[in-house]
Design an enzyme around this catalytic site. Structure first.
Site, PDB file in Angstrom:
ATOM      1  N   GLU A  47       0.847  -1.196   0.000  1.00 13.29           N
ATOM      2  CA  GLU A  47       0.000   0.000   0.000  1.00 13.29           C
ATOM      3  C   GLU A  47       0.885   1.249   0.000  1.00 13.29           C
ATOM      4  OE1 GLU A  47      -3.543   1.588   3.012  1.00 13.29           O
ATOM      5  OE2 GLU A  47      -1.878   0.387   3.801  1.00 13.29           O
ATOM      6  N   LYS A 132      -9.376   1.637  -2.083  1.00 16.23           N
ATOM      7  CA  LYS A 132      -9.623   1.073  -0.757  1.00 16.23           C
ATOM      8  C   LYS A 132     -11.006   1.466  -0.249  1.00 16.23           C
ATOM      9  CE  LYS A 132      -7.267   0.802   3.765  1.00 16.23           C
ATOM     10  NZ  LYS A 132      -6.040   1.249   4.464  1.00 16.23           N
ATOM     11  N   CYS A 188      -4.903  -3.327   2.547  1.00 14.97           N
ATOM     12  CA  CYS A 188      -4.726  -3.232   3.997  1.00 14.97           C
ATOM     13  C   CYS A 188      -5.970  -3.591   4.797  1.00 14.97           C
ATOM     14  CB  CYS A 188      -4.206  -1.845   4.355  1.00 14.97           C
ATOM     15  SG  CYS A 188      -3.470  -1.759   6.011  1.00 14.97           S
TER      16      CYS A 188
END
Length: 339
Positions: A47, A132, A188
């Site tokens: 990330e 995300k 993540c």
């Protein structure tokens, strides 16, 4: 015919707030070149790979903040692979013929996202973009102490709006028995949420690519509990990281390549390693051994997904979607009333 690929989690060690992009790019390209020497077909990077994980800092200067993003607008062809800051990385991956997934801060000119792209090593084209979805943390900082590890993703990014869409990595078709792998992407905190994994499972996904930055010690982030030791915090962070990846790889019958930023950033912010490759039975088949730049490599056979997809987790045969309405009807917890 076996559907074999050689894949790598490209772990990246400490990147400080003042580390120049040129230095980071040199390290990333070295990882690509090392991967090429070992005949890797797909490398997954962390990330926000090109910079430090800036959401831990309370940044009020707009010029400073914007320096951590890559602009994607018509001036560069609207594509991260053409961004002057990082073009050299994507050019090298194409020269080496390695597919890559890599995360970065995306600036569209109007909106900002925590983003990852999957780029073909064959053509250099972006095959898929993912933003995300599950942003952790807060909008306001815990405090203004510059030594505090904040988590300000909600301040700097909008929640992802592209959904959980699997795609075919056509660049790997010839390598993979004439059948393109089905790929999904997470970033993540997304790995902790079952919903995204199941969306991918319902599309027959065979590989999840997931980059992350996960803190190893940040008491204020956890509600100010100063009693937890650094050793215990590290142990818990590693345990939960592995737990969710192994469990969801198993329950969706797929491989997961998960790559972390690790080490001690700016002498203040420790990040766990734990970069690994997990198989469809939930076993770790390769794992990082350091907190530095490191390639974690394994040969995988996508036919290994079939046992789970056709038997234990045959979703079309065993799921009861008519029973799951609450999953999309309720945005939060609704406790049953007392009788």
């Amino acid at each position: 015919m076996a559907r074999k690929l050689k894949v790598a989690a490209a772990q990246v060690g400490a990147i400080h707030r003042n580390t120049p992009r040129t230095e980071v790019l040199t390290r990333l390209i070295q990882l690509l070149e090392d991967a090429a020497k070992q005949n890797v077909n797909l490398a997954v990077f962390p990330e926000t790979t090109f910079t430090t994980f800036f959401p831990r800092y309370y940044i009020t200067d707009e010029d400073d903040l914007s320096s951590y993003f890559e602009k994607e607008d018509e001036s560069i062809g609207g594509d991260i692979t053409n961004s002057p800051n990082v073009k050299i990385f994507f050019d090298r991956s194409k020269q080496l013929g390695i597919d890559v997934q890599i995360g970065y801060g995306e600036d569209t000119g109007k909106e900002r996202y925590n983003t990852a792209v999957y780029v073909s090593g064959k053509t250099g084209d972006v095959l898929n973009k993912y933003r995300k979805v599950h942003l952790p943390g807060t909008i306001e900082p815990f405090d203004l102490d510059p030594d505090t590890t904040n988590q300000l993703e909600k301040r700097y990014f909008l929640p992802g709006n592209l959904g959980f869409n699997a795609f075919r990595a056509t660049s790997l078709k010839d390598i993979c028995g004439g059948q393109s792998p089905i790929i999904g992407q997470l970033i993540c905190n997304d790995r902790r949420w079952a919903e995204g994994w199941r969306c991918y499972g319902l599309q027959g996904t065979e590989i999840i690519c997931c980059g992350y930055n996960t803190t190893a010690y940040a008491p204020k982030l956890w509600g100010g509990d100063q009693s937890i030791t650094r050793e215990k915090a590290y142990e818990e962070a590693m345990f939960h990281h592995k737990l969710v990846v192994q469990a969801h790889a198993y329950t969706n019958s797929l491989f997961c390549i998960t790559s972390g930023r690790s080490g001690l950033d700016d002498g203040l912010h420790p990040l766990i390693p734990g970069s690994m490759i997990v198989n469809p039975e939930g076993h770790i088949i390769a794992e990082s051994k350091t907190e530095d730049d490191e390639l974690v490599i394994a040969e995988i056979d996508l036919d290994d997904c079939n046992q789970g997809k056709e038997r234990t987790f045959n979703l079309g045969k065993h799921r009861r979607p008519e029973m799951y309405g609450r999953l999309v009807e309720d945005g939060g917890v609704k406790i049953p009333p007392e009788p």
